[in-house]
Scaffold this motif. Sequence first.
Motif, PDB file in Angstrom:
ATOM      1  N   SER A 142       0.836  -1.196   0.000  1.00 25.60           N
ATOM      2  CA  SER A 142       0.000   0.000   0.000  1.00 25.60           C
ATOM      3  C   SER A 142       0.880   1.259   0.000  1.00 25.60           C
ATOM      4  O   SER A 142       0.643   2.204  -0.755  1.00 25.60           O
ATOM      5  N   GLN A 143       1.916   1.245   0.823  1.00 21.60           N
ATOM      6  CA  GLN A 143       2.819   2.409   0.883  1.00 21.60           C
ATOM      7  C   GLN A 143       3.580   2.609  -0.430  1.00 21.60           C
ATOM      8  O   GLN A 143       3.982   3.719  -0.763  1.00 21.60           O
ATOM      9  N   ALA A 144       3.743   1.501  -1.188  1.00 18.68           N
ATOM     10  CA  ALA A 144       4.422   1.602  -2.490  1.00 18.68           C
ATOM     11  C   ALA A 144       3.455   2.052  -3.586  1.00 18.68           C
ATOM     12  O   ALA A 144       3.843   2.134  -4.756  1.00 18.68           O
ATOM     13  N   GLY A 145       2.189   2.278  -3.222  1.00 16.22           N
ATOM     14  CA  GLY A 145       1.237   2.861  -4.178  1.00 16.22           C
ATOM     15  C   GLY A 145       0.225   1.902  -4.755  1.00 16.22           C
ATOM     16  O   GLY A 145      -0.603   2.298  -5.579  1.00 16.22           O
ATOM     17  N   ALA A 146       0.275   0.625  -4.336  1.00 18.14           N
ATOM     18  CA  ALA A 146      -0.684  -0.344  -4.883  1.00 18.14           C
ATOM     19  C   ALA A 146      -2.046  -0.212  -4.209  1.00 18.14           C
ATOM     20  O   ALA A 146      -2.146   0.234  -3.066  1.00 18.14           O
ATOM     21  N   ARG A 147      -3.083  -0.611  -4.943  1.00 20.83           N
ATOM     22  CA  ARG A 147      -4.407  -0.824  -4.332  1.00 20.83           C
ATOM     23  C   ARG A 147      -4.370  -2.242  -3.803  1.00 20.83           C
ATOM     24  O   ARG A 147      -4.062  -3.176  -4.562  1.00 20.83           O
ATOM     25  N   VAL A 148      -4.635  -2.441  -2.514  1.00 24.62           N
ATOM     26  CA  VAL A 148      -4.442  -3.767  -1.914  1.00 24.62           C
ATOM     27  C   VAL A 148      -5.776  -4.367  -1.484  1.00 24.62           C
ATOM     28  O   VAL A 148      -6.527  -3.754  -0.724  1.00 24.62           O
ATOM     29  N   VAL A 149      -6.044  -5.567  -1.978  1.00 24.29           N
ATOM     30  CA  VAL A 149      -7.201  -6.338  -1.525  1.00 24.29           C
ATOM     31  C   VAL A 149      -6.680  -7.320  -0.476  1.00 24.29           C
ATOM     32  O   VAL A 149      -5.814  -8.153  -0.776  1.00 24.29           O
ATOM     33  N   GLY A 150      -7.147  -7.192   0.759  1.00 25.22           N
ATOM     34  CA  GLY A 150      -6.665  -8.039   1.854  1.00 25.22           C
ATOM     35  C   GLY A 150      -7.713  -9.070   2.227  1.00 25.22           C
ATOM     36  O   GLY A 150      -8.848  -8.708   2.547  1.00 25.22           O
ATOM     37  N   LEU A 159     -12.611 -14.019  -6.409  1.00 28.05           N
ATOM     38  CA  LEU A 159     -11.836 -12.792  -6.162  1.00 28.05           C
ATOM     39  C   LEU A 159     -10.906 -12.459  -7.323  1.00 28.05           C
ATOM     40  O   LEU A 159     -10.668 -11.281  -7.613  1.00 28.05           O
ATOM     41  N   ILE A 160     -10.396 -13.465  -8.012  1.00 29.10           N
ATOM     42  CA  ILE A 160      -9.572 -13.169  -9.205  1.00 29.10           C
ATOM     43  C   ILE A 160     -10.452 -12.556 -10.292  1.00 29.10           C
ATOM     44  O   ILE A 160     -10.084 -11.572 -10.936  1.00 29.10           O
ATOM     45  N   ASP A 161     -11.665 -13.085 -10.472  1.00 25.92           N
ATOM     46  CA  ASP A 161     -12.582 -12.492 -11.459  1.00 25.92           C
ATOM     47  C   ASP A 161     -12.966 -11.063 -11.061  1.00 25.92           C
ATOM     48  O   ASP A 161     -13.051 -10.179 -11.901  1.00 25.92           O
ATOM     49  N   ALA A 162     -13.202 -10.847  -9.772  1.00 22.28           N
ATOM     50  CA  ALA A 162     -13.690  -9.536  -9.321  1.00 22.28           C
ATOM     51  C   ALA A 162     -12.599  -8.453  -9.373  1.00 22.28           C
ATOM     52  O   ALA A 162     -12.890  -7.307  -9.715  1.00 22.28           O
ATOM     53  N   TYR A 163     -11.371  -8.823  -9.025  1.00 20.56           N
ATOM     54  CA  TYR A 163     -10.335  -7.785  -8.863  1.00 20.56           C
ATOM     55  C   TYR A 163      -9.223  -7.830  -9.907  1.00 20.56           C
ATOM     56  O   TYR A 163      -8.455  -6.881 -10.020  1.00 20.56           O
ATOM     57  N   ARG A 164      -9.067  -8.906 -10.656  1.00 19.58           N
ATOM     58  CA  ARG A 164      -8.028  -9.048 -11.674  1.00 19.58           C
ATOM     59  C   ARG A 164      -6.659  -8.540 -11.156  1.00 19.58           C
ATOM     60  O   ARG A 164      -6.064  -7.620 -11.723  1.00 19.58           O
ATOM     61  N   PRO A 165      -6.153  -9.131 -10.052  1.00 18.00           N
ATOM     62  CA  PRO A 165      -4.900  -8.616  -9.482  1.00 18.00           C
ATOM     63  C   PRO A 165      -3.701  -8.808 -10.420  1.00 18.00           C
ATOM     64  O   PRO A 165      -3.606  -9.818 -11.109  1.00 18.00           O
ATOM     65  N   ALA A 205      -4.987 -18.695 -11.167  1.00 16.94           N
ATOM     66  CA  ALA A 205      -4.101 -17.705 -11.803  1.00 16.94           C
ATOM     67  C   ALA A 205      -3.686 -18.182 -13.195  1.00 16.94           C
ATOM     68  O   ALA A 205      -3.618 -17.386 -14.142  1.00 16.94           O
ATOM     69  N   LEU A 206      -3.433 -19.489 -13.343  1.00 12.87           N
ATOM     70  CA  LEU A 206      -3.031 -20.038 -14.632  1.00 12.87           C
ATOM     71  C   LEU A 206      -4.222 -20.167 -15.579  1.00 12.87           C
ATOM     72  O   LEU A 206      -4.107 -19.924 -16.783  1.00 12.87           O
ATOM     73  N   LEU A 207      -5.373 -20.574 -15.048  1.00 10.14           N
ATOM     74  CA  LEU A 207      -6.543 -20.797 -15.897  1.00 10.14           C
ATOM     75  C   LEU A 207      -7.172 -19.485 -16.359  1.00 10.14           C
ATOM     76  O   LEU A 207      -7.691 -19.410 -17.471  1.00 10.14           O
ATOM     77  N   SER A 208      -7.129 -18.479 -15.510  1.00 14.40           N
ATOM     78  CA  SER A 208      -7.854 -17.236 -15.783  1.00 14.40           C
ATOM     79  C   SER A 208      -7.479 -16.641 -17.153  1.00 14.40           C
ATOM     80  O   SER A 208      -8.374 -16.358 -17.945  1.00 14.40           O
ATOM     81  N   PRO A 209      -6.259 -16.518 -17.613  1.00 13.06           N
ATOM     82  CA  PRO A 209      -5.089 -16.388 -16.762  1.00 13.06           C
ATOM     83  C   PRO A 209      -4.934 -14.935 -16.322  1.00 13.06           C
ATOM     84  O   PRO A 209      -5.558 -14.056 -16.873  1.00 13.06           O
ATOM     85  N   LEU A 210      -4.056 -14.716 -15.307  1.00  5.55           N
ATOM     86  CA  LEU A 210      -3.697 -13.340 -14.962  1.00  5.55           C
ATOM     87  C   LEU A 210      -2.997 -12.709 -16.167  1.00  5.55           C
ATOM     88  O   LEU A 210      -2.468 -13.411 -17.035  1.00  5.55           O
ATOM     89  N   ASP A 211      -2.968 -11.382 -16.196  1.00  4.29           N
ATOM     90  CA  ASP A 211      -2.356 -10.687 -17.338  1.00  4.29           C
ATOM     91  C   ASP A 211      -0.848 -10.928 -17.399  1.00  4.29           C
ATOM     92  O   ASP A 211      -0.212 -11.110 -16.349  1.00  4.29           O
ATOM     93  N   PRO A 212      -0.253 -10.897 -18.610  1.00  2.00           N
ATOM     94  CA  PRO A 212       1.204 -10.988 -18.718  1.00  2.00           C
ATOM     95  C   PRO A 212       1.856  -9.895 -17.871  1.00  2.00           C
ATOM     96  O   PRO A 212       1.349  -8.774 -17.795  1.00  2.00           O
TER      97      PRO A 212
END
Length: 250
Positions: free
Chosen positions: A29-37, A72-78, A120-127
């Motif tokens: 968070s301090q590094a500027g990310a939006r964090v889902v906890g 949560l991966i579908d909702a937030y696409r981390p 993460a692999l199936l979704s998959p997360l973005d490159p």
Amino acid sequence: MTAIDITGATALVTGASRGFGRGIATSLSQAGARVVGVARDHDQLQRLRAELGDSFIPVTADAAGPVTAGQLIDAYRPAILVLNAGATPLTRPLHHHTWQTFSQNWDVDVQHVFRWVREALLSPLDPGSTVITISSGAALRGSPLSGGYAGAKATIRFITAYAADESARAGLGIRFRCVLPQLTPATALGSAGVAAYAARQGVSPASYLEAAGPALTVGQAGAAITGLITDPGYDRDAYVLTAAGLTAAP
Ligand SMILES: NC(=O)c1ccc[n+]([C@@H]2O[C@H](COP(=O)([O-])OP(=O)(O)OC[C@H]3O[C@@H](n4cnc5c(N)ncnc54)[C@H](OP(=O)(O)O)[C@@H]3O)[C@@H](O)[C@H]2O)c1
């Protein structure tokens, strides 16, 4: 090499309510990310939100549940996933465990890493996305008073390496890294371990810790994980984490 800018990126951290996860969420968070906890303790997550502000999104959920990772991966696409949640093992010698207590860290830690890595692999997360899993130094040495903990944590390292290979084979561009922290009294889980191993050696926790050298803090753990994500120079599959920082795991 240029540092990776995570300003505005979405990071999802499991086990964010206390301990290392809280430190990792705070550092990201301090590094500027939006964090889902993600954690089960609603009140602790709300306290962290009060501290970090609107860029921290608390989600009360069982990270090892059958639909949590997919939802949560579908909702937030981390772009950043830190799989840190873990159960505190019952600290007893082998023959004082039942199968249920022995296998607890398989049911929670391993099951949650398996489900999230799979999604993460199936979704998959973005490159360019990064997935970090939290194993343990116990995976290298065993932990005779913690039931199946060390084996579970070794399996998390294997799963992470398998996933890195699948990502490369499919050209997904997802980085997978595994971190093996040293035992530290700085968290609830770690202090239970220190008390048990000190008692077994017949020494006080203070003497045990003095012999073990400088203890890893929650703040150091958070900063190290943020560094691992933002510094492309960390190109190994697995790193040991101590108070001195990250070193390539043997
Ligand atoms: N501390 C050490 O010495 C040490 C050393 C090596 C590795 N590790 C590893 O580091 C990780 C973090 O441990 P820690 O020391 O920070 O322990 P901790 O202070 O006990 O924190 C554990 C975190 O995991 C969460 N959690 C547990 N089960 C969960 C579930 N089913 N769903 C969602 N969240 C869950 C807890 O939140 P809720 O209870 O609110 O759900 C809590 O936020 C663990 O994987 C642990 O094995 C710790």
